[in-house]
Design an enzyme around this catalytic site. Sequence first.
Site, PDB file in Angstrom:
ATOM      1  CG  HIS A 248     111.214  20.067 -27.070  1.00 40.45           C
ATOM      2  ND1 HIS A 248     110.479  19.797 -25.937  1.00 40.45           N
ATOM      3  CD2 HIS A 248     110.324  20.073 -28.083  1.00 40.45           C
ATOM      4  CE1 HIS A 248     109.211  19.634 -26.264  1.00 40.45           C
ATOM      5  NE2 HIS A 248     109.081  19.787 -27.571  1.00 40.45           N
TER       6      HIS A 248
ATOM      7  CG  ASP B 127     119.416  20.456 -20.724  1.00 43.12           C
ATOM      8  OD1 ASP B 127     118.662  20.177 -21.660  1.00 43.12           O
ATOM      9  OD2 ASP B 127     119.764  19.630 -19.848  1.00 43.12           O
TER      10      ASP B 127
END
Length: 463
Positions: A156, A363
């Site tokens: 992730h 991110d």
Amino acid sequence: MTRLVAVSNRVVRPRSDPRSAGGLAVGVLAALKEYGGMWFGWNGRTTHGDPGSPTLEQNGNITYATIDMNERAYEMYYNGFSNTSLWPVCHYLLEHFRFDRREWDEYRRVNAMFARKLLPLLQPDDVIWVHDFHLIPLASELRRAGITQPIGFFLHVPFPDIEMFRVLPVYKQLIRSLCAYDVVGFHTPSDLRSFKEAASSIGGIKHANRRYSSDEQLVHADVFPIGIDVEGCRSLAIESQESEDVQRMVEHLHGRELLIGVDRLDYSKGLPERFRSYERLMENYPANRGQVSYMQISPTTRSGVRAYTDIRNELEQLAGRINGQFADIDWVPIQYLNRAFDRATLMGFFQNATVGLVTPLRDGMNLVAKEFVAAQNPEDPGMLVLSELAGAAHELTDAVQINPYDIDSVADAIHKVLSMSQEERCERHASMLAILNHNNITAWRTRFMDALLAVAAGYQAAS
Ligand code: GDG
């Protein structure tokens, strides 16, 4: 029948706080709801002894299998290696990096413990989907225990460039562990590229196209950008307009333009830089003073790690300074809320915002960016100011993209959005919405599961 077994460090159980923040939990839960199956992991509680057997809890078509974690293991595996070694390296933020070999040993021990506790719960036709950087060695541990079912892994967070990854003294072991999976998934093409480079750099791993081979195992590596439930976000946004929290927020605006940010309180999210950019907006574009309000929602996470208490203090100071300098009798420039809201309220807030600020320093994807776009009214949408260093920037190319370190240009971008025509906002929004619909949450889990099930079919054909 094939059953999906999702494994993640933390499991968000059905009766726990529905406001718990975290992109992984949002994605895994959505994936499990469709297929049904089991979600295995830590329940969030620590103990002084052995974690004991998993507790099973059935809710609809999902079995939640959760375990306690030993206090020392939590400190060293979770706060230590996972959050103070791996997380900073994956986010290119070495000022927060520390390595301690005892924490690495504990990280491997906890992965072995996860494998031991999961083993008795597995059935022959299961397909196992492991999530995130806390559990990279889990497949090796399961294989060692004799598990032959297909095992996939999804990262992730970003997979960093090899020169960054090499900072970790154990990077080779981690790459080899990834090669024990049948399928390894990343958010973006650049994560995949970095993984390929890393895998070829350490030797002993062969690859052909997207299949990698450590000694005995072939791993299929690919890009599976995580998506959101687009319709669900939009419906929540519409329904919650009548809710008390949304109405109070709108009243409090007094017709001013709303700028909004929603991020876990994490140094990777670029919050101090964002506060400074807003301050710069006030300095460079004084006409905005009294005309806009910035609401930042940041629930606390990982409170056991020093860097996370530091960032909280830094933000409180910055918000105080900016409010002290610019506030007026009837206007507070920044509303900084260090708490969580329920999901519907967040979507309702998004729909009332003119600017969505998503400016992480790095991110993996960033689901808030996607949720903000989905929650807008297509006829008069707010616009996203998005960091080009977020995975979402690969897909949302019609957002106003910025480099979060460049305080002046972020201020310029916010000003640009505040004066953007409705026509331009509608065009950009429509194009982003089409991408969100194409890569929605169903597409994510279906593509990943298809890849994993293809491996399962290969096993059956071979046996
Ligand atoms: C990791 C990766 C990747 C936030 N505050 C509240 C709340 N949230 C929800 C958001 C969103 C989720 O939490 C946060 O997801 P992000 O993707 O933005 O960020 P991470 O938690 O860092 O997630 C990230 C993600 O995994 C998925 O792969 O995109 O790059 O770091 O859904 O809405 N939810 C509620 N109240 C809050 O106050 N209910």
